[in-house]
Design a protein around this motif. Structure first.
Motif, PDB file in Angstrom:
ATOM      1  N   ARG A  41       0.818  -1.205   0.000  1.00 61.66           N
ATOM      2  CA  ARG A  41       0.000   0.000   0.000  1.00 61.66           C
ATOM      3  C   ARG A  41       0.858   1.264   0.000  1.00 61.66           C
ATOM      4  NH1 ARG A  41      -2.618  -3.381   3.754  1.00 61.66           N
ATOM      5  NH2 ARG A  41      -1.809  -2.204   5.532  1.00 61.66           N
ATOM      6  N   ALA A  42       2.149   1.108  -0.236  1.00 62.41           N
ATOM      7  CA  ALA A  42       3.050   2.256  -0.329  1.00 62.41           C
ATOM      8  C   ALA A  42       4.057   1.976  -1.427  1.00 62.41           C
ATOM      9  CB  ALA A  42       3.753   2.489   1.007  1.00 62.41           C
ATOM     10  N   GLY A  43       4.688   3.030  -1.929  1.00 65.47           N
ATOM     11  CA  GLY A  43       5.689   2.834  -2.953  1.00 65.47           C
ATOM     12  C   GLY A  43       6.779   1.919  -2.440  1.00 65.47           C
ATOM     13  N   GLY A  44       7.237   0.999  -3.262  1.00 72.44           N
ATOM     14  CA  GLY A  44       8.258   0.082  -2.796  1.00 72.44           C
ATOM     15  C   GLY A  44       8.791  -0.788  -3.903  1.00 72.44           C
ATOM     16  N   ASP A  45       9.796  -1.557  -3.557  1.00 70.70           N
ATOM     17  CA  ASP A  45      10.434  -2.476  -4.489  1.00 70.70           C
ATOM     18  C   ASP A  45       9.979  -3.895  -4.208  1.00 70.70           C
ATOM     19  OD1 ASP A  45      12.095  -0.558  -5.888  1.00 70.70           O
ATOM     20  OD2 ASP A  45      13.234  -0.397  -4.029  1.00 70.70           O
ATOM     21  N   PHE A  46       9.814  -4.666  -5.266  1.00 73.71           N
ATOM     22  CA  PHE A  46       9.334  -6.034  -5.134  1.00 73.71           C
ATOM     23  C   PHE A  46      10.137  -6.940  -6.057  1.00 73.71           C
ATOM     24  CE2 PHE A  46       5.706  -3.173  -4.425  1.00 73.71           C
ATOM     25  CZ  PHE A  46       5.414  -3.500  -3.109  1.00 73.71           C
ATOM     26  N   LEU A  47      10.265  -8.202  -5.644  1.00 74.98           N
ATOM     27  CA  LEU A  47      10.973  -9.175  -6.458  1.00 74.98           C
ATOM     28  C   LEU A  47       9.973  -9.999  -7.258  1.00 74.98           C
ATOM     29  CD1 LEU A  47      13.830 -10.302  -7.097  1.00 74.98           C
ATOM     30  CD2 LEU A  47      13.270 -12.169  -5.515  1.00 74.98           C
ATOM     31  N   ASN A  97      15.140 -13.015  -2.134  1.00 79.46           N
ATOM     32  CA  ASN A  97      14.544 -11.819  -1.538  1.00 79.46           C
ATOM     33  C   ASN A  97      14.794 -11.750  -0.027  1.00 79.46           C
ATOM     34  OD1 ASN A  97      13.152  -9.403  -1.833  1.00 79.46           O
ATOM     35  ND2 ASN A  97      11.128 -10.347  -1.720  1.00 79.46           N
ATOM     36  N   ASP A  98      16.039 -12.039   0.357  1.00 74.47           N
ATOM     37  CA  ASP A  98      16.429 -11.971   1.769  1.00 74.47           C
ATOM     38  C   ASP A  98      15.561 -12.857   2.653  1.00 74.47           C
ATOM     39  OD1 ASP A  98      18.443 -10.055   1.217  1.00 74.47           O
ATOM     40  OD2 ASP A  98      16.940  -8.449   1.272  1.00 74.47           O
ATOM     41  N   GLY A  99      15.228 -14.030   2.150  1.00 73.97           N
ATOM     42  CA  GLY A  99      14.485 -14.992   2.936  1.00 73.97           C
ATOM     43  C   GLY A  99      12.984 -14.799   2.912  1.00 73.97           C
ATOM     44  N   LYS A 100      12.501 -13.803   2.172  1.00 73.60           N
ATOM     45  CA  LYS A 100      11.054 -13.546   2.120  1.00 73.60           C
ATOM     46  C   LYS A 100      10.383 -14.263   0.957  1.00 73.60           C
ATOM     47  CE  LYS A 100      11.400  -9.022   1.936  1.00 73.60           C
ATOM     48  NZ  LYS A 100      12.842  -8.762   2.114  1.00 73.60           N
ATOM     49  N   GLY A 101      11.169 -14.706  -0.021  1.00 74.13           N
ATOM     50  CA  GLY A 101      10.588 -15.273  -1.228  1.00 74.13           C
ATOM     51  C   GLY A 101      10.139 -14.177  -2.164  1.00 74.13           C
ATOM     52  N   PRO A 102       9.905 -14.498  -3.436  1.00 81.91           N
ATOM     53  CA  PRO A 102       9.467 -13.478  -4.389  1.00 81.91           C
ATOM     54  C   PRO A 102       8.115 -12.900  -4.004  1.00 81.91           C
ATOM     55  CG  PRO A 102       9.264 -15.663  -5.341  1.00 81.91           C
ATOM     56  CD  PRO A 102      10.011 -15.834  -4.058  1.00 81.91           C
ATOM     57  N   ASP A 103       7.936 -11.612  -4.232  1.00 77.78           N
ATOM     58  CA  ASP A 103       6.646 -10.976  -3.949  1.00 77.78           C
ATOM     59  C   ASP A 103       5.604 -11.378  -4.982  1.00 77.78           C
ATOM     60  OD1 ASP A 103       7.489  -9.169  -1.671  1.00 77.78           O
ATOM     61  OD2 ASP A 103       8.912  -8.577  -3.224  1.00 77.78           O
ATOM     62  N   ILE A 104       6.061 -11.602  -6.203  1.00 76.90           N
ATOM     63  CA  ILE A 104       5.193 -12.094  -7.280  1.00 76.90           C
ATOM     64  C   ILE A 104       5.901 -13.279  -7.909  1.00 76.90           C
ATOM     65  CG2 ILE A 104       3.997 -11.540  -9.427  1.00 76.90           C
ATOM     66  CD1 ILE A 104       4.357  -8.554  -8.664  1.00 76.90           C
ATOM     67  N   ASP A 297       9.232   3.447 -17.680  1.00 79.10           N
ATOM     68  CA  ASP A 297       9.052   4.839 -17.266  1.00 79.10           C
ATOM     69  C   ASP A 297       8.987   4.898 -15.737  1.00 79.10           C
ATOM     70  OD1 ASP A 297       6.432   4.169 -16.450  1.00 79.10           O
ATOM     71  OD2 ASP A 297       5.605   4.680 -18.408  1.00 79.10           O
ATOM     72  N   GLU A 298       8.712   6.072 -15.210  1.00 79.29           N
ATOM     73  CA  GLU A 298       8.677   6.246 -13.752  1.00 79.29           C
ATOM     74  C   GLU A 298       7.258   6.395 -13.222  1.00 79.29           C
ATOM     75  OE1 GLU A 298      11.234   9.501 -12.776  1.00 79.29           O
ATOM     76  OE2 GLU A 298      13.049   8.474 -13.446  1.00 79.29           O
ATOM     77  N   ARG A 299       6.281   5.966 -14.006  1.00 78.28           N
ATOM     78  CA  ARG A 299       4.884   6.046 -13.591  1.00 78.28           C
ATOM     79  C   ARG A 299       4.363   4.641 -13.297  1.00 78.28           C
ATOM     80  NH1 ARG A 299       5.799   9.532 -17.654  1.00 78.28           N
ATOM     81  NH2 ARG A 299       5.252   7.975 -19.242  1.00 78.28           N
ATOM     82  N   GLY A 300       3.558   4.533 -12.251  1.00 76.69           N
ATOM     83  CA  GLY A 300       2.991   3.236 -11.909  1.00 76.69           C
ATOM     84  C   GLY A 300       4.081   2.229 -11.579  1.00 76.69           C
ATOM     85  N   TRP A 301       4.017   1.081 -12.255  1.00 76.86           N
ATOM     86  CA  TRP A 301       5.023   0.043 -12.090  1.00 76.86           C
ATOM     87  C   TRP A 301       6.200   0.281 -13.032  1.00 76.86           C
ATOM     88  CZ3 TRP A 301       4.795  -4.165  -8.736  1.00 76.86           C
ATOM     89  CH2 TRP A 301       3.578  -4.378  -8.075  1.00 76.86           C
ATOM     90  N   ARG A 347      13.861  -7.063 -10.383  1.00 72.22           N
ATOM     91  CA  ARG A 347      13.315  -6.151  -9.386  1.00 72.22           C
ATOM     92  C   ARG A 347      12.302  -5.216 -10.042  1.00 72.22           C
ATOM     93  NH1 ARG A 347      13.394  -6.916  -3.988  1.00 72.22           N
ATOM     94  NH2 ARG A 347      15.157  -8.293  -3.573  1.00 72.22           N
ATOM     95  N   LEU A 348      11.133  -5.094  -9.402  1.00 71.98           N
ATOM     96  CA  LEU A 348      10.089  -4.175  -9.842  1.00 71.98           C
ATOM     97  C   LEU A 348       9.909  -3.087  -8.808  1.00 71.98           C
ATOM     98  CD1 LEU A 348       7.312  -6.672 -11.075  1.00 71.98           C
ATOM     99  CD2 LEU A 348       9.291  -5.786 -12.336  1.00 71.98           C
ATOM    100  N   HIS A 349       9.375  -1.961  -9.254  1.00 67.48           N
ATOM    101  CA  HIS A 349       9.085  -0.846  -8.347  1.00 67.48           C
ATOM    102  C   HIS A 349       7.686  -0.330  -8.657  1.00 67.48           C
ATOM    103  CE1 HIS A 349       9.873   2.644  -5.790  1.00 67.48           C
ATOM    104  NE2 HIS A 349       9.243   3.359  -6.712  1.00 67.48           N
TER     105      HIS A 349
END
Length: 353
Positions: A41-47, A97-104, A297-301, A347-349
């Protein structure tokens, strides 16, 4: 307050609690949106991870035929083998992902929604933090020659109603993941094997169907955030990828746009000896992550093209060629590993609104 009223209120409360718990359980199984972890629910990085799970079947004997028969019966009738398969897959994914596993996570060669649920549960049992639990499975079973299909597993919110299969009897799944009001389209697919499609016509057909959908989305919205991934059974320089999927390694050409729009293959121009995902007499890059211009681009994902990796640490340490450490079939004599393919990640943002 009278005793009878207290009993009535208590029964009503328990009934309401049961409805809520049942709804949450159903939402997880069907992929319906529920509140995601704070990171969603906030801007962030995901694997993001894509992986061929090598004949991943469930615990039910569905009397499959052909090449599916041995795996269908084996895992259904040998709980220890299925448990070992789940232990290996979940352990491998949680090394990321530092032991968290991929976010997607987009997986292919999955027999059923039941198999996807078993993997989801195995992962969650290893995750001590409930906020990191996988909450959504997106999948549509398909029997296209074999009863193996793509799936998407994520801890982020999803728009499950938009999940669909593309093509006719093809293993192409479209799923939608939503964070901060930004929609990410994931098309996970598993193209026809080279063993049964020596000329590549069926793989060309896969690419045509996927690109037709991608082109329509890009033409409608040039900023659409779209990822195409999976086991293409063809390398980045094959015509199925370059001509039919219109995927290239030239990032500037993708950014410039045009008609037909180009897609960026993050594994294009990579050395197969370093980035290879499958070994058959030599190294091949068969597992791809391809993105639309909107992911640059820098919009959305967005994605970081330089972060793409082949997770070749999942090799047998005793194998001098460092090939993927396969799990194998029922008659495998060697120590079992994970899969006959390596995963690929990027890595996605996602930006805040």
């Amino acid at each position: 307050m009278s005793a009878s009223l207290r009993r009535t209120l208590a029964v009503a409360f328990l009934a309401l609690l049961a409805v809520v718990l049942l709804r949450l359980w159903s939402d997880r199984r069907q992929g319906q949106p529920v509140d995601g972890p704070p990171e969603a629910r906030a801007g962030g990085d995901f694997l993001f991870c894509s992986w061929n799970l090598e004949n991943f079947f469930d615990d039910q004997d569905d009397h499959r035929t052909g090449a599916d028969r041995e795996y269908d019966a084996w895992f259904a009738n040998d709980p220890s083998a299925l448990r070992e398969k789940l232990d290996h897959l979940s352990a491998a994914l949680l090394k990321l992902n530092d032991g968290k596993g991929p976010d997607i996570f987009a997986g292919v060669e999955v027999e059923s929604a039941r198999a996807a649920e078993l993997l989801c549960d195995a992962l969650n049992k290893r995750l001590n933090d409930p906020a990191l639990h996988y909450t959504h499975i997106l999948m549509k079973e398909v029997s296209g020659g074999r009863h193996i299909a793509p799936m998407i597993l994520t801890r982020l919110p999803v728009d499950a109603n938009r999940t669909q299969l593309l093509g006719r009897r093809q293993r192409i799944l479209e799923g939608h993941i939503t964070a901060n009001g930004h929609d990410l389209v994931v098309i996970a697919s598993h193209w026809t094997s080279r063993l049964t499609d020596k000329e590549g016509n069926k793989r060309d057909d896969y690419a045509d169907h996927i690109y037709g959908r991608c082109r329509a989305m890009v033409k409608s919205n040039p900023e659409v955030d779209l990822v195409v991934c999976g086991d293409f059974n063809d390398p980045p320089d094959a015509e199925s990828v370059t001509k039919h999927l219109h995927a290239t390694g030239d990032i500037e050409s993708v950014r410039r746009g045009g008609d037909p729009p180009l897609l960026l293959d993050l594994l294009a121009d990579k050395d197969p000896n370093r980035y290879g995902t499958h070994f058959y007499h030599k190294w091949f890059i068969f597992d791809h992550i391809v993105v639309a211009p909107g992911m640059l681009d820098e919009r959305g994902w967005s994605c970081d093209p330089d972060s793409v990796q082949t997770i070749n640490s999942l090799a047998n340490p005793r194998d001098r060629q460092h090939r993927p450490w396969r799990f194998g079939n029922e008659h495998e004599k060697a120590e079992r590993g994970y899969s006959d393919h390596f995963p690929v990640t990027v890595r996605l943002h996602v930006n805040e609104l």
